[in-house]
Design a protein around this motif. Structure first.
Motif, PDB file in Angstrom:
ATOM      1  N   ASP A  17     -21.564  49.081  28.381  1.00  0.00           N
ATOM      2  CA  ASP A  17     -20.220  49.528  28.752  1.00  0.00           C
ATOM      3  C   ASP A  17     -20.228  50.835  29.544  1.00  0.00           C
ATOM      4  O   ASP A  17     -19.190  51.248  30.051  1.00  0.00           O
ATOM      5  CB  ASP A  17     -19.356  49.701  27.491  1.00  0.00           C
ATOM      6  N   SER A  18     -21.375  51.492  29.648  1.00  0.00           N
ATOM      7  CA  SER A  18     -21.462  52.751  30.386  1.00  0.00           C
ATOM      8  C   SER A  18     -21.759  52.559  31.869  1.00  0.00           C
ATOM      9  O   SER A  18     -21.813  53.527  32.621  1.00  0.00           O
ATOM     10  CB  SER A  18     -22.552  53.637  29.765  1.00  0.00           C
ATOM     11  N   GLY A  19     -21.993  51.318  32.289  1.00  0.00           N
ATOM     12  CA  GLY A  19     -22.298  51.035  33.684  1.00  0.00           C
ATOM     13  C   GLY A  19     -23.757  50.741  33.945  1.00  0.00           C
ATOM     14  O   GLY A  19     -24.128  50.357  35.065  1.00  0.00           O
ATOM     15  N   ASN A  20     -24.608  50.909  32.936  1.00  0.00           N
ATOM     16  CA  ASN A  20     -26.028  50.608  33.113  1.00  0.00           C
ATOM     17  C   ASN A  20     -26.240  49.109  33.307  1.00  0.00           C
ATOM     18  O   ASN A  20     -25.562  48.276  32.700  1.00  0.00           O
ATOM     19  CB  ASN A  20     -26.829  51.071  31.894  1.00  0.00           C
ATOM     20  N   GLY A  21     -27.193  48.759  34.134  1.00  0.00           N
ATOM     21  CA  GLY A  21     -27.599  47.376  34.280  1.00  0.00           C
ATOM     22  C   GLY A  21     -26.674  46.488  35.083  1.00  0.00           C
ATOM     23  O   GLY A  21     -26.865  45.266  35.115  1.00  0.00           O
ATOM     24  N   TYR A  22     -25.684  47.044  35.750  1.00  0.00           N
ATOM     25  CA  TYR A  22     -24.760  46.215  36.535  1.00  0.00           C
ATOM     26  C   TYR A  22     -25.385  45.754  37.849  1.00  0.00           C
ATOM     27  O   TYR A  22     -24.984  44.730  38.404  1.00  0.00           O
ATOM     28  CB  TYR A  22     -23.458  46.973  36.797  1.00  0.00           C
ATOM     29  N   ALA A  23     -26.319  46.486  38.392  1.00  0.00           N
ATOM     30  CA  ALA A  23     -26.941  46.113  39.659  1.00  0.00           C
ATOM     31  C   ALA A  23     -27.774  44.844  39.480  1.00  0.00           C
ATOM     32  O   ALA A  23     -28.567  44.731  38.546  1.00  0.00           O
ATOM     33  CB  ALA A  23     -27.824  47.248  40.169  1.00  0.00           C
ATOM     34  N   THR A  24     -27.580  43.891  40.372  1.00  0.00           N
ATOM     35  CA  THR A  24     -28.329  42.631  40.342  1.00  0.00           C
ATOM     36  C   THR A  24     -28.727  42.273  41.773  1.00  0.00           C
ATOM     37  O   THR A  24     -28.358  42.954  42.729  1.00  0.00           O
ATOM     38  CB  THR A  24     -27.487  41.488  39.752  1.00  0.00           C
ATOM     39  N   GLY A  25     -29.456  41.195  41.929  1.00  0.00           N
ATOM     40  CA  GLY A  25     -29.784  40.682  43.246  1.00  0.00           C
ATOM     41  C   GLY A  25     -30.556  41.650  44.125  1.00  0.00           C
ATOM     42  O   GLY A  25     -30.346  41.698  45.344  1.00  0.00           O
ATOM     43  N   PHE A  26     -31.471  42.394  43.542  1.00  0.00           N
ATOM     44  CA  PHE A  26     -32.296  43.324  44.326  1.00  0.00           C
ATOM     45  C   PHE A  26     -33.126  42.526  45.340  1.00  0.00           C
ATOM     46  O   PHE A  26     -33.927  41.670  44.960  1.00  0.00           O
ATOM     47  CB  PHE A  26     -33.257  44.096  43.418  1.00  0.00           C
ATOM     48  N   THR A  27     -32.961  42.816  46.634  1.00  0.00           N
ATOM     49  CA  THR A  27     -33.674  42.071  47.665  1.00  0.00           C
ATOM     50  C   THR A  27     -34.126  43.006  48.785  1.00  0.00           C
ATOM     51  O   THR A  27     -33.290  43.666  49.411  1.00  0.00           O
ATOM     52  CB  THR A  27     -32.785  40.967  48.267  1.00  0.00           C
ATOM     53  N   ASP A  59     -26.533  43.743  44.648  1.00  0.00           N
ATOM     54  CA  ASP A  59     -25.267  43.070  44.356  1.00  0.00           C
ATOM     55  C   ASP A  59     -24.614  43.676  43.111  1.00  0.00           C
ATOM     56  O   ASP A  59     -25.259  44.340  42.298  1.00  0.00           O
ATOM     57  CB  ASP A  59     -25.527  41.577  44.123  1.00  0.00           C
ATOM     58  N   ASN A  60     -23.304  43.465  42.998  1.00  0.00           N
ATOM     59  CA  ASN A  60     -22.506  43.746  41.804  1.00  0.00           C
ATOM     60  C   ASN A  60     -22.203  45.223  41.584  1.00  0.00           C
ATOM     61  O   ASN A  60     -21.923  45.651  40.461  1.00  0.00           O
ATOM     62  CB  ASN A  60     -23.181  43.180  40.544  1.00  0.00           C
ATOM     63  N   LEU A  61     -22.220  46.031  42.647  1.00  0.00           N
ATOM     64  CA  LEU A  61     -21.821  47.430  42.543  1.00  0.00           C
ATOM     65  C   LEU A  61     -20.602  47.665  43.420  1.00  0.00           C
ATOM     66  O   LEU A  61     -20.595  47.319  44.605  1.00  0.00           O
ATOM     67  CB  LEU A  61     -22.962  48.363  42.972  1.00  0.00           C
ATOM     68  N   ALA A  62     -19.562  48.273  42.837  1.00  0.00           N
ATOM     69  CA  ALA A  62     -18.303  48.472  43.560  1.00  0.00           C
ATOM     70  C   ALA A  62     -18.456  49.512  44.670  1.00  0.00           C
ATOM     71  O   ALA A  62     -19.147  50.516  44.507  1.00  0.00           O
ATOM     72  CB  ALA A  62     -17.210  48.919  42.590  1.00  0.00           C
ATOM     73  N   VAL A  97     -31.494  51.853  41.504  1.00  0.00           N
ATOM     74  CA  VAL A  97     -30.291  52.209  42.256  1.00  0.00           C
ATOM     75  C   VAL A  97     -29.342  52.971  41.336  1.00  0.00           C
ATOM     76  O   VAL A  97     -29.128  52.586  40.182  1.00  0.00           O
ATOM     77  CB  VAL A  97     -29.600  50.969  42.857  1.00  0.00           C
ATOM     78  N   ARG A  98     -28.820  54.081  41.826  1.00  0.00           N
ATOM     79  CA  ARG A  98     -27.842  54.886  41.095  1.00  0.00           C
ATOM     80  C   ARG A  98     -26.771  55.357  42.072  1.00  0.00           C
ATOM     81  O   ARG A  98     -26.966  55.350  43.293  1.00  0.00           O
ATOM     82  CB  ARG A  98     -28.501  56.104  40.436  1.00  0.00           C
ATOM     83  N   THR A  99     -25.635  55.788  41.523  1.00  0.00           N
ATOM     84  CA  THR A  99     -24.561  56.337  42.334  1.00  0.00           C
ATOM     85  C   THR A  99     -24.134  57.691  41.786  1.00  0.00           C
ATOM     86  O   THR A  99     -24.189  57.915  40.576  1.00  0.00           O
ATOM     87  CB  THR A  99     -23.347  55.395  42.363  1.00  0.00           C
ATOM     88  N   GLY A 100     -23.725  58.573  42.667  1.00  0.00           N
ATOM     89  CA  GLY A 100     -23.258  59.881  42.232  1.00  0.00           C
ATOM     90  C   GLY A 100     -21.764  60.030  42.334  1.00  0.00           C
ATOM     91  O   GLY A 100     -21.256  61.154  42.421  1.00  0.00           O
ATOM     92  N   VAL A 137     -17.716  60.616  37.385  1.00  0.00           N
ATOM     93  CA  VAL A 137     -17.857  61.788  36.531  1.00  0.00           C
ATOM     94  C   VAL A 137     -18.952  61.542  35.497  1.00  0.00           C
ATOM     95  O   VAL A 137     -19.732  62.444  35.175  1.00  0.00           O
ATOM     96  CB  VAL A 137     -16.521  62.128  35.835  1.00  0.00           C
ATOM     97  N   ASN A 138     -19.019  60.300  34.991  1.00  0.00           N
ATOM     98  CA  ASN A 138     -20.110  59.925  34.107  1.00  0.00           C
ATOM     99  C   ASN A 138     -21.198  59.243  34.931  1.00  0.00           C
ATOM    100  O   ASN A 138     -21.136  59.230  36.158  1.00  0.00           O
ATOM    101  CB  ASN A 138     -19.596  59.034  32.981  1.00  0.00           C
ATOM    102  N   TYR A 139     -22.187  58.649  34.283  1.00  0.00           N
ATOM    103  CA  TYR A 139     -23.326  58.114  35.014  1.00  0.00           C
ATOM    104  C   TYR A 139     -22.936  57.067  36.051  1.00  0.00           C
ATOM    105  O   TYR A 139     -23.532  56.985  37.116  1.00  0.00           O
ATOM    106  CB  TYR A 139     -24.350  57.513  34.045  1.00  0.00           C
ATOM    107  N   GLY A 140     -21.959  56.239  35.749  1.00  0.00           N
ATOM    108  CA  GLY A 140     -21.554  55.230  36.720  1.00  0.00           C
ATOM    109  C   GLY A 140     -22.422  53.986  36.650  1.00  0.00           C
ATOM    110  O   GLY A 140     -23.228  53.801  35.742  1.00  0.00           O
ATOM    111  N   PHE A 141     -22.255  53.137  37.658  1.00  0.00           N
ATOM    112  CA  PHE A 141     -22.877  51.809  37.653  1.00  0.00           C
ATOM    113  C   PHE A 141     -24.162  51.815  38.483  1.00  0.00           C
ATOM    114  O   PHE A 141     -24.230  52.415  39.549  1.00  0.00           O
ATOM    115  CB  PHE A 141     -21.902  50.773  38.202  1.00  0.00           C
ATOM    116  N   GLY A 142     -25.168  51.127  37.990  1.00  0.00           N
ATOM    117  CA  GLY A 142     -26.442  51.062  38.692  1.00  0.00           C
ATOM    118  C   GLY A 142     -27.403  50.161  37.962  1.00  0.00           C
ATOM    119  O   GLY A 142     -26.996  49.241  37.242  1.00  0.00           O
ATOM    120  N   GLY A 143     -28.695  50.421  38.111  1.00  0.00           N
ATOM    121  CA  GLY A 143     -29.679  49.610  37.416  1.00  0.00           C
ATOM    122  C   GLY A 143     -31.080  49.840  37.938  1.00  0.00           C
ATOM    123  O   GLY A 143     -31.298  50.573  38.902  1.00  0.00           O
ATOM    124  N   PHE A 144     -32.048  49.209  37.270  1.00  0.00           N
ATOM    125  CA  PHE A 144     -33.431  49.232  37.734  1.00  0.00           C
ATOM    126  C   PHE A 144     -34.071  47.884  37.461  1.00  0.00           C
ATOM    127  O   PHE A 144     -33.574  47.082  36.655  1.00  0.00           O
ATOM    128  CB  PHE A 144     -34.238  50.358  37.081  1.00  0.00           C
TER     129      PHE A 144
END
Length: 331
Positions: free
Chosen positions: A65-75, A86-89, A149-152, A155-162
């Motif tokens: 729920d904190s936004g971790n792991g939302y990134a998919t489709g790394f190509t 994919d899957n990052l606003a 992938v991360r975003t700045g 205010v909190n960590y936001g959506f991203g993933g590895f």
């Protein structure tokens, strides 16, 4: 039970490594991507179902729920040196990330930037996009690779993933020890403020394949860590000054040593920390988190992995999260 390791070098000012190389480079290897199966193996991240030593393994950040792991489709597209996530606003929809301008690489880790603008699909009016950065690295053999992938923009960590993966098999020794070395690089985001930073360092690892009997033993150190702002300016001394330290690099990250951290599939997972010492020599934990890795090759000659640690930032009332990747080989 695991014991935390206090490296002597972590308590000293270490020689610095070079800054980001702001020139392009070539990459090789296969495209990254999840394989569809999501299951959890102990403390390992989700990914390959029923992993074994005889096949490739993919692991990626668990979604929460904190936004971790939302990134998919790394190509990765080798033809035009772009990266798609994919899957990052507000990261340009289906527009690929392009090689960074002010920071194009951190050693062998290529840096990619999400687009700044995206046009309204009807009117063409430009829409500002959130700041996204991605790191991608692949070994010379092409057998192991990773992306972060991360975003700045939050205010909190936001959506991203590895994501990190082995593209082939591994044959693990049943005796002896192995030494590894290589590069480390990552992205730093924050809880309590917006913004992104880069980090680069050196890393060594050793594996004892005879003991512990339950899962072997693994130790590692990330040294010479230097931090850069999003424009590539070295800001390490700002952080160290805020800590009241005259050291020129961040404290060394070490893996906690204990049994049960390695599987027969060549996967490794455990806890990681860094430490500081005051004038009296008293030790204080600075960063805490976890590491995840996979060993690869007929002679267990490569290791790929991710480290995620957090710390109260000495520069202000917020928390810094560092998500770093590493590619290591047996020299």
């Amino acid at each position: 039970m695991k014991m935390q390791v206090l490296p002597f070098l972590a308590l000293m000012a270490l020689a610095s490594c070079g800054g980001p190389a702001v020139v392009g480079g070539s990459d090789s290897g296969t495209d990254s991507g999840t394989d569809g199966g999501i299951s959890s193996d102990g403390t390992l991240p989700p990914g390959t179902d029923s992993p074994s030593a005889s096949r490739g393994i993919v692991r990626y950040e668990a979604q929460d729920d904190s936004g971790n792991g939302y990134a998919t489709g790394f190509t990765y597209n080798k033809t035009d040196d772009t990266f798609l996530v994919d899957n990052l606003a507000f990261d340009g929809a289906d527009t690929p990330y392009t090689r960074g301008t002010k920071v194009s690489s951190l050693g062998r880790f290529a840096v990619y930037e999400g687009p700044d603008l995206y046009p309204d699909d009807v009117t063409g009016v430009p829409i500002g996009q959130f700041t996204h950065r991605a790191l991608y690295a692949v070994s010379d053999s092409g057998n192991v690779e990773l992306a972060i992938v991360r975003t700045g923009a939050y205010v909190n960590y936001g959506f991203g993933g590895f994501i990190y993966q082995r593209n082939g098999s591994v044959t693990l020794p049943t005796s002896g020890q192995a030494a590894y070395s290589g590069e480390y690089a990552g992205l730093r985001d924050f809880e309590g403020r917006a913004g992104l930073e880069y980090v680069r360092g050196d890393m060594t690892m050793a594996i004892d394949f005879e003991d512990f009997n339950d899962g072997n033993a693994v130790r590692a150190s990330v040294t010479n860590r230097r931090v850069y702002d999003i424009d590539g300016n070295d800001i390490t001394t700002d952080i160290m000054s805020a800590m009241g330290s005259t050291a020129s690099v961040l404290p060394t990250i070490t893996f906690d040593v204990g049994p049960g951290v390695m599987t027969s599939n060549g996967e490794i997972a455990g806890q990681a920390h860094s430490y500081t010492a005051d004038a009296s020599g008293a030790i204080t934990t600075f960063e805490s988190g976890n590491y995840y890795a996979i060993v690869s090759g007929d002679n267990a000659e490569e290791v790929v992995g991710i480290i995620v640690v957090t710390a109260t930032d000495p520069r202000g009332a917020y928390t810094t999260r560092e998500t770093g990747g590493f590619l290591l080989t047996r020299p």
